[in-house]
Design a protein around this motif. Structure first.
Motif, PDB file in Angstrom:
ATOM      1  N   TYR A  21       4.702   1.221  13.740  1.00 12.39           N
ATOM      2  CA  TYR A  21       4.448   2.606  14.169  1.00 12.39           C
ATOM      3  C   TYR A  21       5.648   3.140  14.950  1.00 12.39           C
ATOM      4  CZ  TYR A  21       1.691   6.353  16.467  1.00 12.39           C
ATOM      5  OH  TYR A  21       1.198   7.553  16.934  1.00 12.39           O
ATOM      6  N   ASN A  22       6.107   2.370  15.924  1.00  8.59           N
ATOM      7  CA  ASN A  22       7.238   2.809  16.749  1.00  8.59           C
ATOM      8  C   ASN A  22       8.540   2.885  15.957  1.00  8.59           C
ATOM      9  OD1 ASN A  22       5.562   3.018  18.973  1.00  8.59           O
ATOM     10  ND2 ASN A  22       6.101   1.000  19.762  1.00  8.59           N
ATOM     11  N   GLU A  23       8.727   1.962  15.012  1.00  6.65           N
ATOM     12  CA  GLU A  23       9.946   1.958  14.199  1.00  6.65           C
ATOM     13  C   GLU A  23      10.010   3.197  13.296  1.00  6.65           C
ATOM     14  OE1 GLU A  23      11.723  -1.581  11.741  1.00  6.65           O
ATOM     15  OE2 GLU A  23      10.203  -0.588  10.500  1.00  6.65           O
ATOM     16  N   ALA A  24       8.861   3.602  12.766  1.00  7.38           N
ATOM     17  CA  ALA A  24       8.842   4.668  11.767  1.00  7.38           C
ATOM     18  C   ALA A  24       8.779   6.076  12.349  1.00  7.38           C
ATOM     19  CB  ALA A  24       7.657   4.463  10.824  1.00  7.38           C
ATOM     20  N   TYR A  75      -0.807   8.566   9.717  1.00  7.18           N
ATOM     21  CA  TYR A  75       0.447   7.840   9.863  1.00  7.18           C
ATOM     22  C   TYR A  75       0.441   6.668   8.894  1.00  7.18           C
ATOM     23  CZ  TYR A  75       1.019  10.315  14.265  1.00  7.18           C
ATOM     24  OH  TYR A  75       1.161  11.279  15.203  1.00  7.18           O
ATOM     25  N   ILE A  76       1.584   6.402   8.314  1.00  3.30           N
ATOM     26  CA  ILE A  76       1.759   5.197   7.510  1.00  3.30           C
ATOM     27  C   ILE A  76       3.191   4.718   7.715  1.00  3.30           C
ATOM     28  CG2 ILE A  76       2.326   6.505   5.421  1.00  3.30           C
ATOM     29  CD1 ILE A  76       0.991   4.149   3.841  1.00  3.30           C
ATOM     30  N   ALA A  77       3.344   3.414   7.844  1.00  8.04           N
ATOM     31  CA  ALA A  77       4.673   2.850   8.057  1.00  8.04           C
ATOM     32  C   ALA A  77       4.765   1.504   7.350  1.00  8.04           C
ATOM     33  CB  ALA A  77       4.947   2.669   9.549  1.00  8.04           C
ATOM     34  N   VAL A  78       5.877   1.303   6.651  1.00  6.73           N
ATOM     35  CA  VAL A  78       6.167   0.036   5.984  1.00  6.73           C
ATOM     36  C   VAL A  78       7.322  -0.620   6.744  1.00  6.73           C
ATOM     37  CG1 VAL A  78       6.940  -1.061   3.832  1.00  6.73           C
ATOM     38  CG2 VAL A  78       5.409   0.925   3.743  1.00  6.73           C
ATOM     39  N   ARG A  79       7.178  -1.896   6.999  1.00  7.09           N
ATOM     40  CA  ARG A  79       8.231  -2.645   7.691  1.00  7.09           C
ATOM     41  C   ARG A  79       9.560  -2.418   6.968  1.00  7.09           C
ATOM     42  NH1 ARG A  79       8.019  -6.300  11.274  1.00  7.09           N
ATOM     43  NH2 ARG A  79       5.814  -6.746  10.973  1.00  7.09           N
ATOM     44  N   GLN A  80      10.598  -2.173   7.726  1.00 11.76           N
ATOM     45  CA  GLN A  80      11.923  -1.856   7.166  1.00 11.76           C
ATOM     46  C   GLN A  80      12.354  -2.850   6.085  1.00 11.76           C
ATOM     47  OE1 GLN A  80      13.870   0.783   8.442  1.00 11.76           O
ATOM     48  NE2 GLN A  80      15.515   0.424   6.991  1.00 11.76           N
ATOM     49  N   ASP A  81      12.214  -4.142   6.331  1.00 13.64           N
ATOM     50  CA  ASP A  81      12.685  -5.133   5.353  1.00 13.64           C
ATOM     51  C   ASP A  81      11.715  -5.358   4.194  1.00 13.64           C
ATOM     52  OD1 ASP A  81      10.753  -6.545   6.738  1.00 13.64           O
ATOM     53  OD2 ASP A  81      12.070  -8.172   7.359  1.00 13.64           O
ATOM     54  N   SER A  82      10.591  -4.614   4.170  1.00 16.98           N
ATOM     55  CA  SER A  82       9.642  -4.697   3.052  1.00 16.98           C
ATOM     56  C   SER A  82       9.701  -3.462   2.155  1.00 16.98           C
ATOM     57  CB  SER A  82       8.212  -4.866   3.579  1.00 16.98           C
ATOM     58  OG  SER A  82       8.078  -6.100   4.237  1.00 16.98           O
ATOM     59  N   ARG A  83      10.538  -2.510   2.508  1.00 15.85           N
ATOM     60  CA  ARG A  83      10.633  -1.275   1.719  1.00 15.85           C
ATOM     61  C   ARG A  83      11.361  -1.530   0.407  1.00 15.85           C
ATOM     62  NH1 ARG A  83      12.254   2.554   6.798  1.00 15.85           N
ATOM     63  NH2 ARG A  83      10.287   2.214   7.895  1.00 15.85           N
ATOM     64  N   GLY A  84      11.004  -0.748  -0.596  1.00 13.36           N
ATOM     65  CA  GLY A  84      11.645  -0.846  -1.897  1.00 13.36           C
ATOM     66  C   GLY A  84      11.179  -2.023  -2.734  1.00 13.36           C
ATOM     67  N   GLN A  85      10.108  -2.688  -2.308  1.00 14.25           N
ATOM     68  CA  GLN A  85       9.609  -3.864  -3.024  1.00 14.25           C
ATOM     69  C   GLN A  85       8.204  -3.648  -3.585  1.00 14.25           C
ATOM     70  OE1 GLN A  85       9.971  -7.281  -0.412  1.00 14.25           O
ATOM     71  NE2 GLN A  85      11.875  -6.492   0.428  1.00 14.25           N
ATOM     72  N   GLY A  86       7.706  -2.400  -3.523  1.00 13.49           N
ATOM     73  CA  GLY A  86       6.366  -2.110  -4.030  1.00 13.49           C
ATOM     74  C   GLY A  86       5.267  -2.303  -2.999  1.00 13.49           C
ATOM     75  N   THR A  87       5.623  -2.678  -1.798  1.00  5.04           N
ATOM     76  CA  THR A  87       4.639  -2.922  -0.743  1.00  5.04           C
ATOM     77  C   THR A  87       3.839  -1.661  -0.438  1.00  5.04           C
ATOM     78  OG1 THR A  87       6.078  -4.603   0.222  1.00  5.04           O
ATOM     79  CG2 THR A  87       4.352  -3.708   1.647  1.00  5.04           C
ATOM     80  N   GLY A  88       4.528  -0.547  -0.242  1.00  5.79           N
ATOM     81  CA  GLY A  88       3.862   0.720   0.069  1.00  5.79           C
ATOM     82  C   GLY A  88       2.948   1.175  -1.049  1.00  5.79           C
ATOM     83  N   ARG A  89       3.426   1.100  -2.285  1.00 11.74           N
ATOM     84  CA  ARG A  89       2.597   1.524  -3.432  1.00 11.74           C
ATOM     85  C   ARG A  89       1.359   0.655  -3.569  1.00 11.74           C
ATOM     86  NH1 ARG A  89       6.130   3.181  -8.663  1.00 11.74           N
ATOM     87  NH2 ARG A  89       7.794   4.072  -7.444  1.00 11.74           N
ATOM     88  N   HIS A  90       1.522  -0.653  -3.422  1.00 15.67           N
ATOM     89  CA  HIS A  90       0.371  -1.559  -3.498  1.00 15.67           C
ATOM     90  C   HIS A  90      -0.652  -1.220  -2.405  1.00 15.67           C
ATOM     91  CE1 HIS A  90      -1.998  -5.156  -4.146  1.00 15.67           C
ATOM     92  NE2 HIS A  90      -1.856  -5.437  -2.867  1.00 15.67           N
ATOM     93  N   PHE A  91      -0.168  -0.983  -1.197  1.00 14.21           N
ATOM     94  CA  PHE A  91      -1.033  -0.635  -0.080  1.00 14.21           C
ATOM     95  C   PHE A  91      -1.785   0.667  -0.368  1.00 14.21           C
ATOM     96  CE2 PHE A  91      -1.721   1.273   4.151  1.00 14.21           C
ATOM     97  CZ  PHE A  91      -2.404   0.250   4.779  1.00 14.21           C
TER      98      PHE A  91
END
Length: 183
Positions: A21-24, A75-91
């Motif tokens: 949350y704080n990172e995003a 609010y929605i936030a994906v961990r920086q090192d998990s972005r671009g790997q389909g994590t957000g879309r799956h969620f």
């Protein structure tokens, strides 16, 4: 990915979500923790965590909009090192299933920043890839400098959301007002 959803304030789960949350979101772009706690006390929101292994990779704070039978992703936030790997879309797909199945709602909404910079376009492309549609109306809040547009996805042919951004923002604005109301 294991998805955990809670309707109550849970300090341990929040400790997992808070770094994302704080990172995003910059200070001016996020609700203060006491307001989020109050939202839980009033049964206005849900906290969703996507856990991979022993780490939260994605978090979301959502709330129901009864007037349009939809779930607002506040609010929605994906961990920086998990972005671009389909994590957000799956969620988001899991969140759609939960919204339709567990909550019986007809759709989902988000507020997308209306800017035309590369970050804004990239975020809108993400939401479009998840099936969301951008409305034309640009909404301006008096309390934040950014302008927003509603994006929506229908989850049920029986209860389609209106594509009128003004109408959608009436429900979104009501949610925010209830979030900040004093007891």
């Amino acid at each position: 990915m294991n998805i955990i959803t809670t309707t109550q304030w849970d300090e341990l789960l929040w400790r997992e979500a808070e770094p994302l949350y704080n990172e995003a979101f910059p200070d001016h772009g996020r609700k203060p923790i006491p307001i989020i706690r109050q939202m839980f006390e009033r049964k206005l929101c849900f906290l969703h965590l996507g856990i991979a292994g022993d780490t939260a990779d994605v978090m979301a704070i959502t709330g129901e909009l009864p007037s349009v039978r939809a779930l607002l992703i506040d609010y929605i936030a994906v961990r920086q090192d998990s972005r671009g790997q389909g994590t957000g879309r799956h969620f988001i797909e899991e969140l759609k299933n939960w919204t339709r199945g567990e909550r019986g709602l007809s759709g989902m909404l988000i507020e997308a920043e209306a800017g035309d910079g590369p970050d804004h376009r990239s975020r809108r492309r993400f939401w479009e890839a998840c099936g969301f549609h951008l409305t034309d109306y640009v909404h301006e809040y008096s309390w934040v400098p950014e302008r927003y547009q509603a994006m929506y996805v229908n989850l049920s042919p029986e209860g389609e959301l209106p594509d009128d951004g003004r109408l959608l923002f009436e429900s979104i604005t009501d949610f925010h007002k209830r979030s900040y109301q004093r007891k």
